[in-house]
Structure formats: C-alpha cells, structure tokens
Design a protein around this motif. Sequence first.
Motif, PDB file in Angstrom:
ATOM      1  N   VAL A  12      30.063  10.685   2.893  1.00  0.00           N
ATOM      2  CA  VAL A  12      30.055  12.079   3.327  1.00  0.00           C
ATOM      3  C   VAL A  12      30.848  12.195   4.618  1.00  0.00           C
ATOM      4  CG1 VAL A  12      27.875  11.830   4.583  1.00  0.00           C
ATOM      5  CG2 VAL A  12      28.573  14.085   3.743  1.00  0.00           C
ATOM      6  N   GLN A  13      31.449  13.348   4.821  1.00  0.00           N
ATOM      7  CA  GLN A  13      32.205  13.567   6.054  1.00  0.00           C
ATOM      8  C   GLN A  13      31.272  13.892   7.212  1.00  0.00           C
ATOM      9  OE1 GLN A  13      35.106  16.641   5.252  1.00  0.00           O
ATOM     10  NE2 GLN A  13      36.544  15.167   4.349  1.00  0.00           N
ATOM     11  N   PRO A  14      31.707  13.623   8.432  1.00  0.00           N
ATOM     12  CA  PRO A  14      30.885  14.013   9.598  1.00  0.00           C
ATOM     13  C   PRO A  14      30.549  15.501   9.553  1.00  0.00           C
ATOM     14  CG  PRO A  14      32.671  12.579  10.282  1.00  0.00           C
ATOM     15  CD  PRO A  14      32.921  12.899   8.827  1.00  0.00           C
ATOM     16  N   GLY A  15      29.292  15.795   9.885  1.00  0.00           N
ATOM     17  CA  GLY A  15      28.809  17.163   9.798  1.00  0.00           C
ATOM     18  C   GLY A  15      28.200  17.505   8.465  1.00  0.00           C
ATOM     19  N   GLY A  16      28.358  16.633   7.485  1.00  0.00           N
ATOM     20  CA  GLY A  16      27.836  16.871   6.149  1.00  0.00           C
ATOM     21  C   GLY A  16      26.366  16.522   6.028  1.00  0.00           C
ATOM     22  N   TYR A  17      25.889  16.523   4.783  1.00  0.00           N
ATOM     23  CA  TYR A  17      24.468  16.261   4.555  1.00  0.00           C
ATOM     24  C   TYR A  17      24.276  15.437   3.287  1.00  0.00           C
ATOM     25  CZ  TYR A  17      24.827  20.010   1.129  1.00  0.00           C
ATOM     26  OH  TYR A  17      25.209  20.784   0.050  1.00  0.00           O
ATOM     27  N   LEU A  18      23.143  14.765   3.256  1.00  0.00           N
ATOM     28  CA  LEU A  18      22.697  14.015   2.080  1.00  0.00           C
ATOM     29  C   LEU A  18      21.181  14.110   2.003  1.00  0.00           C
ATOM     30  CD1 LEU A  18      24.759  10.674   2.279  1.00  0.00           C
ATOM     31  CD2 LEU A  18      24.990  12.445   0.533  1.00  0.00           C
ATOM     32  N   ARG A  19      20.657  13.949   0.808  1.00  0.00           N
ATOM     33  CA  ARG A  19      19.213  13.883   0.608  1.00  0.00           C
ATOM     34  C   ARG A  19      18.873  12.611  -0.134  1.00  0.00           C
ATOM     35  NH1 ARG A  19      15.053  17.066  -3.284  1.00  0.00           N
ATOM     36  NH2 ARG A  19      13.314  17.301  -1.836  1.00  0.00           N
ATOM     37  N   LEU A  20      18.111  11.751   0.521  1.00  0.00           N
ATOM     38  CA  LEU A  20      17.678  10.502  -0.093  1.00  0.00           C
ATOM     39  C   LEU A  20      16.308  10.680  -0.731  1.00  0.00           C
ATOM     40  CD1 LEU A  20      18.621   7.913   2.704  1.00  0.00           C
ATOM     41  CD2 LEU A  20      20.067   8.904   0.906  1.00  0.00           C
ATOM     42  N   SER A  21      16.096   9.964  -1.829  1.00  0.00           N
ATOM     43  CA  SER A  21      14.802   9.956  -2.500  1.00  0.00           C
ATOM     44  C   SER A  21      14.316   8.529  -2.660  1.00  0.00           C
ATOM     45  CB  SER A  21      14.906  10.608  -3.884  1.00  0.00           C
ATOM     46  OG  SER A  21      15.308  11.950  -3.804  1.00  0.00           O
ATOM     47  N   CYS A  22      12.996   8.366  -2.643  1.00  0.00           N
ATOM     48  CA  CYS A  22      12.374   7.053  -2.844  1.00  0.00           C
ATOM     49  C   CYS A  22      11.178   7.253  -3.761  1.00  0.00           C
ATOM     50  CB  CYS A  22      11.939   6.460  -1.518  1.00  0.00           C
ATOM     51  SG  CYS A  22      10.883   4.994  -1.665  1.00  0.00           S
ATOM     52  N   VAL A  23      11.233   6.644  -4.930  1.00  0.00           N
ATOM     53  CA  VAL A  23      10.154   6.772  -5.900  1.00  0.00           C
ATOM     54  C   VAL A  23       9.405   5.466  -6.002  1.00  0.00           C
ATOM     55  CG1 VAL A  23       9.544   7.305  -8.273  1.00  0.00           C
ATOM     56  CG2 VAL A  23      11.489   8.460  -7.203  1.00  0.00           C
ATOM     57  N   ALA A  24       8.089   5.524  -5.846  1.00  0.00           N
ATOM     58  CA  ALA A  24       7.233   4.344  -5.989  1.00  0.00           C
ATOM     59  C   ALA A  24       6.592   4.361  -7.367  1.00  0.00           C
ATOM     60  CB  ALA A  24       6.164   4.342  -4.911  1.00  0.00           C
TER      61      ALA A  24
END
Length: 122
Positions: A12-24
């Motif tokens: 992702v470029q600076p200033g951008g966003y991401l959403r991480l997920s973690c499933v147990a």
Amino acid sequence: QVQLVESGGGLVQPGGYLRLSCVASGSIFNINVMSWYRQPPGKERELVAAITSGGGGNYADSVKGRFTISRDNTKNTAYLQMNSLKPEDTGVYYCHALISSSPHDGAKTGYWGQGTQVTVSS
C-alpha cells in the motif's frame, strides 16, 4: 489443536489503509486477549495492539490514532484497521491469542499465526 490464520496484508502507498483479520479455529473454549504484533525488517517483534474479550483495547504509541483493533467473539476473529499508513509500519504482522481449550480448568495457552506481510511504499 488451535490454529490462527491472518489475512489482509499487502502493498500500500503511504497514507493508505489496510484491514487485517485473524481467525482462530480448533479446540477453543474461551479466547482471552487477542493481540497484533509486528516485526519490521531487521528488528525484533513488537506489540502493536491488544484487545480483551470485553473489548478493551491498548495500543503502541506509534500507532495510536491511526490503528483500531476490534474483535467478533461469535466468529473467534480479531481485526486490525490500519489507516494513514507510513513506511515505518512495514513488517510482518502476527496475530497472537491467549486461549483456553477446556471449561474444566483455567489453563490458557498462547498461540501465534503464521504472519502476513504489510509493505508501505510508494
């Protein structure tokens, strides 16, 4: 046997966003604290954010105001919303969970996911 699987990393470029997920998944009676750690290139792993089963969150100073940790207890899933990303946020992001597998004792075991790469670069 318990498994944690992370997803959502990427470039992702600076200033951008991401959403991480973690499933147990697996032998889970109760999940206590769920946390996100990261390991920047050439550096040690560090705590980014943690959330209790009741929803209380804590953050590293470097991400306060930009990252938000949340969880869905019905899905045994934790999320990390990362906004206003900076190049120094680059690293492998790991999920950690403190889990009880039995209702008969209070024993908790810590589990790690395999990690997901986040790269912030133009």
